[in-house]
Design an enzyme around this catalytic site. Structure first.
Site, PDB file in Angstrom:
ATOM      1  NE  ARG A 171      -0.589  -1.028   4.538  1.00 17.63           N
ATOM      2  CZ  ARG A 171      -0.542  -2.223   5.571  1.00 17.63           C
ATOM      3  NH1 ARG A 171       0.005  -3.376   4.602  1.00 17.63           N
ATOM      4  NH2 ARG A 171       0.239  -2.095   6.819  1.00 17.63           N
ATOM      5  CD  GLU A 218      -4.044  -3.996   3.154  1.00 15.79           C
ATOM      6  OE1 GLU A 218      -4.310  -5.101   2.826  1.00 15.79           O
ATOM      7  OE2 GLU A 218      -2.783  -3.787   2.562  1.00 15.79           O
TER       8      GLU A 218
HETATM    9  O1  F6P Z   1      -4.492  -9.292   0.837  1.00 13.71           O
HETATM   10  C1  F6P Z   1      -3.975  -7.637   0.799  1.00 13.71           C
HETATM   11  C2  F6P Z   1      -2.792  -7.629  -0.048  1.00 13.71           C
HETATM   12  O2  F6P Z   1      -1.668  -8.604   0.466  1.00 13.71           O
HETATM   13  C3  F6P Z   1      -2.533  -6.365   0.355  1.00 13.71           C
HETATM   14  O3  F6P Z   1      -1.599  -6.271   1.266  1.00 13.71           O
HETATM   15  C4  F6P Z   1      -1.327  -5.950  -1.242  1.00 13.71           C
HETATM   16  O4  F6P Z   1      -1.448  -4.875  -1.814  1.00 13.71           O
HETATM   17  C5  F6P Z   1      -2.102  -7.021  -2.095  1.00 13.71           C
HETATM   18  O5  F6P Z   1      -2.940  -7.608  -0.974  1.00 13.71           O
HETATM   19  C6  F6P Z   1      -1.726  -7.634  -2.857  1.00 13.71           C
HETATM   20  O6  F6P Z   1      -0.262  -8.405  -3.006  1.00 13.71           O
HETATM   21  P1  F6P Z   1       0.180  -8.534  -4.231  1.00 13.71           P
HETATM   22  O7  F6P Z   1       1.216  -7.714  -5.198  1.00 13.71           O
HETATM   23  O8  F6P Z   1       1.320  -9.590  -3.260  1.00 13.71           O
HETATM   24  O9  F6P Z   1      -0.393  -9.737  -5.850  1.00 13.71           O
END
Ligand code: F6P
Length: 545
Positions: A266, A351
């Protein structure tokens, strides 16, 4: 901190201010001083918060005693402040190139970041000048699709849409996020697979939605090359901290841009996660976006608390949430281009701060994150502002306005801004019963009084105004960084780790169990609770019909 105002160390201020309407506070000619501050092309106006000098001083003493400066410096220096994952939190290092102050981040991290920026620059240049073949990509790219979810989608989506007036010609940007196949189907109908560049953005490279959407687009592109799997290499890039998995998926190593453990999803728009943004607006604008955030970083690192905008924002939120117990906050941008800001902030704030346990495993003593919600004004006014003006809950608001629009329709922007100002004023000032009664001309005394009661506005409802001089890469970078540092401060004040997100894991694990069961028999269903089992059976029954 207790959420019962009477038992808080701020009780005397709560008590005094409960007897003072915002109308009274706003009468004071000197009110603006110290409550209207400028930074990064943004005027921040806190004068409609239900706080006076004494209360701000008390909150300031509390913040000063909390050791926030030491905590802040630890973050900038790359200490492992994300303790549950033993990770540093170095999103600020991603924009250190735009800072006036020397970054205390570890040198190897800064070097890797700079090298990555140079790689991004090379790619952006190649796409801009139609020279993609030299980089092993398809020769003509007209469309870029960012495939990601959460932090791998919301940041680049927000900024790419917000900076529409800065887009380079020739390249169109698209965002595919939800695993709802409708969006992928629509996109495939619209785009030419031979001219499409797909960027798979996933820090972990294990996220179900992203990998599934990536697979759908890969099949579509390979089909356009008569089944030649080699097309994947020419049409796909990845941004990930998990290079091995990205390569296994079929993306060549030279097309994988790094993410690092020291950057949370994020908080990652400043990294290669912002690749689709950089491709949309070009490198100079991308660097201006980083510089806007860096200006806020420098300010956050050097300004005393009373002039420090992120600190003041956190004080206001702490007051509204922890002291006055307001359960939600609405974010209302008066700019369609900022239509994605609320959902971006929902992830950033909820979050990060949606926790109830300290890093030591103890229950926090008070409340934490409020629900963040909202949508663009003026549309929001015609939907739910009734409840904000006259509902039983007080909902503090953030209003975001843009002084100079990127178009020439001045009258439209004046209408937009006047509505923003009017809402902030109406919420604060309200309309008294006597004023409403004076307006009620029809009927007898009882009817007039009943109508007046319904047309009374209590007012006394707090809001903050962010006024951007213009919506530019620099001001957008500054705006996002202001919110990021407010979140850091609140995590610190509430005693929680703002940089992990364990709360999203349980649902993911159960979804992994349910997926095969949707096509399974009675045996596969046996392990689920009765409610889940009944719904799976209902889905199975109906889709066969
Ligand atoms: O499920 C939440 C999360 O882990 C977020 O914190 C993150 O931004 C999103 O999923 C996507 O994760 P990734 O970049 O590993 O696909």
């Amino acid at each position: 901190m207790s959420s019962d105002p009477s038992s808080s160390p701020f009780a005397e201020h709560v008590e005094r201010l409960s007897r003072t309407h915002l109308r009274e506070l706003l009468k004071d000619g000197a009110r603006g001083e110290g409550l209207r501050l400028r930074l990064g092309g943004i005027l921040l106006d806190l004068s409609r918060q239900k706080l006076d000098e004494q209360a701000i001083d008390a909150l300031g003493r509390f913040v000063q005693a909390s050791g926030w400066e030491k905590a802040r410096d630890a973050m900038f220096a790359g200490e492992p402040i994300n303790t549950s994952e033993n990770r540093a939190v170095l999103h600020t290092a991603l924009r250190a190139s735009g800072s006036r102050l020397k970054s205390p981040a570890p040198r190897d991290a800064l070097q890797e970041i700079e090298q990555t920026l140079q790689r991004i620059e090379k790619l952006v240049h190649a796409v801009e000048h139609g020279d993609t073949e030299s980089m092993g990509l398809a020769s003509t790219i007209t469309d870029v699709v960012n495939v990601g979810i959460g932090g791998s989608d919301l940041g680049p989506r927000l900024a790419t849409h917000a900076l529409n007036n800065f887009h380079l010609p020739r390249i169109r940007s698209h965002f595919l996020t939800n695993v709802d196949g409708q969006a992928a189907a629509d996109l495939m109908r619209e785009l030419d697979p031979r001219r499409t560049l797909v960027i798979l953005v996933s820090k972990t490279f294990t996220t179900q939605e992203t990998l599934l959407n990536g697979q759908v687009l890969r099949d579509w592109i390979v089909r356009a090359y008569d089944g030649d799997e080699r097309a994947t290499a020419r049409h796909f890039l990845a941004v990930s901290a998990n290079v091995k998995e990205a390569e296994k998926w079929g993306i060549v190593a030279s097309h994988v841009y790094p993410m690092w453990d020291f950057v949370g999803g994020r908080l990652s728009v400043w990294s290669a996660v912002g690749l689709s943004l950089a491709l949309a607006i070009g490198m100079d604008h991308f660097r201006a976006f980083l510089a806007g955030a860096a200006e806020v970083d420098d300010h956050f690192r050097s300004a005393p608390w009373r002039q420090n905008l992120p600190v003041l924002l956190s004080i206001v939120e702490y007051w509204n949430r922890s002291v006055l117990a307001h359960a939600s906050r609405a974010v209302i941008p008066y700019a369609d281009l900022l239509g994605d800001l609320t959902s971006y902030l929902q992830q950033l704030e909820m979050e990060s701060l949606g926790k109830h346990v300290t890093p030591q495993g103890k229950q926090v003593s008070g409340v934490t994150v409020p629900v963040v919600w909202g949508s663009v004004g003026t549309n929001a006014q015609h939907a739910y502002f009734q409840a904000l003006h006259q509902g039983t809950d007080v909902v503090p608001l953030d209003f975001i306005g843009v002084v100079k629009p990127g178009h020439t329709l001045r009258a439209s922007n004046d209408a937009l801004l006047s509505n923003l100002l009017a809402q902030a004023a109406a919420l604060a000032l309200g309309k008294t019963f006597d004023e409403a009664l004076a307006e009620a001309k029809e009927g007898d005394e009882i009817a007039r009084r009943a109508l007046a009661a319904q047309r009374t506005f209590e007012g006394d409802r707090p809001s903050t105004v962010f006024l951007l001089d213009a919506l530019t890469p620099h001001t957008l970078g500054a705006l996002i960084a202001l919110y990021e540092h407010k979140v850091f401060m609140l995590g610190h004040l509430w005693g929680i780790n703002a940089f992990d997100q364990w709360g999203v894991e349980l649902g993911k694990a159960i979804a992994r169990q349910i997926l095969p069961a949707l096509n399974g028999g009675a045996d596969e269903l046996a392990g689920f609770d009765s409610s889940t089992r009944a719904l799976i059976e209902a889905i199975q029954d109906r889709r066969e019909g």
